[in-house]
Design a protein around this motif. Structure first.
Motif, mmCIF file in Angstrom:
data_model
loop_
_atom_site.group_PDB
_atom_site.id
_atom_site.type_symbol
_atom_site.label_atom_id
_atom_site.label_comp_id
_atom_site.label_asym_id
_atom_site.label_seq_id
_atom_site.Cartn_x
_atom_site.Cartn_y
_atom_site.Cartn_z
ATOM 1 N N THR A 136 0.806 -1.224 0.000
ATOM 2 C CA THR A 136 0.000 0.000 0.000
ATOM 3 C C THR A 136 0.837 1.272 0.000
ATOM 4 O O THR A 136 0.337 2.348 -0.338
ATOM 5 N N GLY A 137 2.123 1.149 0.393
ATOM 6 C CA GLY A 137 2.933 2.343 0.598
ATOM 7 C C GLY A 137 3.036 3.254 -0.603
ATOM 8 O O GLY A 137 3.039 4.479 -0.473
ATOM 9 N N GLN A 138 3.110 2.656 -1.779
ATOM 10 C CA GLN A 138 3.258 3.435 -3.010
ATOM 11 C C GLN A 138 1.994 3.393 -3.874
ATOM 12 O O GLN A 138 2.017 3.785 -5.041
ATOM 13 N N ASP A 139 0.895 2.943 -3.286
ATOM 14 C CA ASP A 139 -0.362 2.759 -4.016
ATOM 15 C C ASP A 139 -1.313 3.911 -3.714
ATOM 16 O O ASP A 139 -1.801 4.047 -2.595
ATOM 17 N N LEU A 140 -1.592 4.728 -4.696
ATOM 18 C CA LEU A 140 -2.469 5.886 -4.501
ATOM 19 C C LEU A 140 -3.947 5.562 -4.671
ATOM 20 O O LEU A 140 -4.789 6.443 -4.511
ATOM 21 N N THR A 141 -4.282 4.305 -4.955
ATOM 22 C CA THR A 141 -5.688 3.928 -5.095
ATOM 23 C C THR A 141 -6.328 3.586 -3.755
ATOM 24 O O THR A 141 -7.542 3.424 -3.684
ATOM 25 N N ARG A 142 -5.519 3.453 -2.681
ATOM 26 C CA ARG A 142 -6.035 3.081 -1.362
ATOM 27 C C ARG A 142 -5.724 4.157 -0.330
ATOM 28 O O ARG A 142 -4.851 5.005 -0.542
ATOM 29 N N VAL A 169 -14.053 16.551 -0.088
ATOM 30 C CA VAL A 169 -12.628 16.615 -0.402
ATOM 31 C C VAL A 169 -12.279 18.060 -0.751
ATOM 32 O O VAL A 169 -12.873 18.643 -1.662
ATOM 33 N N PRO A 170 -11.336 18.671 -0.048
ATOM 34 C CA PRO A 170 -10.926 20.044 -0.391
ATOM 35 C C PRO A 170 -10.425 20.118 -1.838
ATOM 36 O O PRO A 170 -9.665 19.261 -2.295
ATOM 37 N N LYS A 171 -10.832 21.128 -2.540
ATOM 38 C CA LYS A 171 -10.490 21.242 -3.957
ATOM 39 C C LYS A 171 -8.999 21.444 -4.194
ATOM 40 O O LYS A 171 -8.505 21.161 -5.300
ATOM 41 N N ASP A 172 -8.265 21.911 -3.162
ATOM 42 C CA ASP A 172 -6.830 22.120 -3.346
ATOM 43 C C ASP A 172 -5.998 20.932 -2.858
ATOM 44 O O ASP A 172 -4.769 21.046 -2.767
ATOM 45 N N ASN A 173 -6.637 19.797 -2.545
ATOM 46 C CA ASN A 173 -5.845 18.594 -2.293
ATOM 47 C C ASN A 173 -5.048 18.231 -3.543
ATOM 48 O O ASN A 173 -5.527 18.424 -4.672
ATOM 49 N N PRO A 174 -3.854 17.675 -3.397
ATOM 50 C CA PRO A 174 -2.943 17.558 -4.554
ATOM 51 C C PRO A 174 -3.365 16.572 -5.628
ATOM 52 O O PRO A 174 -2.919 16.702 -6.769
ATOM 53 N N PHE A 175 -4.206 15.577 -5.308
ATOM 54 C CA PHE A 175 -4.518 14.549 -6.302
ATOM 55 C C PHE A 175 -5.977 14.584 -6.750
ATOM 56 O O PHE A 175 -6.465 13.630 -7.360
ATOM 57 N N VAL A 176 -6.663 15.684 -6.461
ATOM 58 C CA VAL A 176 -8.048 15.838 -6.903
ATOM 59 C C VAL A 176 -8.122 15.800 -8.424
ATOM 60 O O VAL A 176 -7.345 16.472 -9.112
ATOM 61 N N GLY A 177 -9.038 14.983 -8.946
ATOM 62 C CA GLY A 177 -9.249 14.915 -10.385
ATOM 63 C C GLY A 177 -8.283 14.041 -11.142
ATOM 64 O O GLY A 177 -8.389 13.918 -12.367
ATOM 65 N N MET A 198 -6.320 7.756 -8.175
ATOM 66 C CA MET A 198 -5.686 8.328 -6.999
ATOM 67 C C MET A 198 -6.772 8.805 -6.047
ATOM 68 O O MET A 198 -7.678 9.539 -6.454
ATOM 69 N N ARG A 199 -6.711 8.368 -4.787
ATOM 70 C CA ARG A 199 -7.705 8.810 -3.812
ATOM 71 C C ARG A 199 -7.531 10.305 -3.553
ATOM 72 O O ARG A 199 -6.468 10.758 -3.129
ATOM 73 N N PRO A 200 -8.584 11.101 -3.810
ATOM 74 C CA PRO A 200 -8.436 12.552 -3.688
ATOM 75 C C PRO A 200 -8.293 13.031 -2.255
ATOM 76 O O PRO A 200 -7.883 14.176 -2.030
ATOM 77 N N GLU A 201 -8.605 12.179 -1.269
ATOM 78 C CA GLU A 201 -8.422 12.552 0.137
ATOM 79 C C GLU A 201 -6.950 12.663 0.522
ATOM 80 O O GLU A 201 -6.611 13.203 1.577
ATOM 81 N N THR A 202 -6.056 12.145 -0.321
ATOM 82 C CA THR A 202 -4.634 12.065 0.004
ATOM 83 C C THR A 202 -3.969 13.444 0.006
ATOM 84 O O THR A 202 -4.099 14.217 -0.946
#
Length: 217
Positions: free
Chosen positions: A105-111, A132-140, A144-148
């Motif tokens: 999971t360490g390098q997995d952005l889907t979880r 999810v805040p719109k300025d989170n780095p992986f939104v859209g 990639m989980r946008p909560e990250t």
């Protein structure tokens, strides 16, 4: 300040606990917990829970329990929670296992494992009790989980947000030789399980899409 009164079950572990400055008015407190969801040996989930607390007694009403977010984790759970000056709730999540990232999971952005998450709990979205805040780095970004907020952690079990600088400090358990603290940057990859702090650990493991950032030791 207050003795916190909680039902002991169904939680295996209660770790993080946070309330924003206006919690005395709305009574909301947020808890990072790990609890059982089945009868199997690995049937445990991380949960971000919201309760109402009586500001006079410090007692939490069990009937007010709401699950904000939940994901599979049994081992390195993280579970630290804190509010930033931006009113966003930050929560840590470990790799979910009891060794060196057994679930990859360490390098997995889907979880949601192995992350620092950033949520807006003041503004629910649809059936979710957060947005999810719109300025989170992986939104859209696909897969990639946008909560990250940041990723690549083993077991980030402590977190502190500096009220002056708004820097996010995370303390983490290493695998073999090193324990370390980090100042967390938006969108950064901290390398679990490829590195342990700034030191090579398992360099042949699969890497995420971003370069590994240095830890502050």
């Amino acid at each position: 300040r207050y003795p916190v009164v909680l039902q002991r079950r169904p939680y295996n572990r209660l770790d993080g606990f946070a309330g924003w400055e206006d919690w005395v008015q709305n009574g909301f407190v947020f808890i990072g917990a790990n609890g059982r969801f089945g009868e199997g040996r690995m049937d445990f989930n991380n949960r971000l829970l919201r309760y109402r607390m009586d500001p006079e007694t410090g007692a939490i009403d069990p009937a007010s329990r709401a699950v904000i977010l939940e994901w599979h984790s049994h081992g390195h759970n993280g579970l630290a929670v804190a509010f930033g000056n931006d009113r966003m709730l930050y929560m840590t999540s470990g790799d979910g296992t009891s060794d060196c990232d057994e679930w990859d999971t360490g390098q997995d952005l889907t979880r949601l494992n192995a992350k620092v998450l950033r949520l807006d709990v003041d503004n629910p979205s649809g059936e979710q009790l957060y947005s999810v805040p719109k300025d989170n780095p992986f939104v859209g970004q696909p897969n990639m989980r946008p909560e990250t907020w940041a990723y690549g952690f083993r077991n980030p079990w402590r977190m502190h947000i500096d009220r002056v600088t708004n820097e996010i400090w995370v303390g983490e358990n290493g695998q073999d030789l090193w324990e370390y603290a980090r100042v967390i940057r938006k969108g950064a990859n901290y390398g679990c399980p490829i590195v342990e702090g700034n030191h090579e650990l398992q360099p042949l493991r699969k890497r995420g899409p971003h370069p590994i950032s240095k830890a502050l030791i």
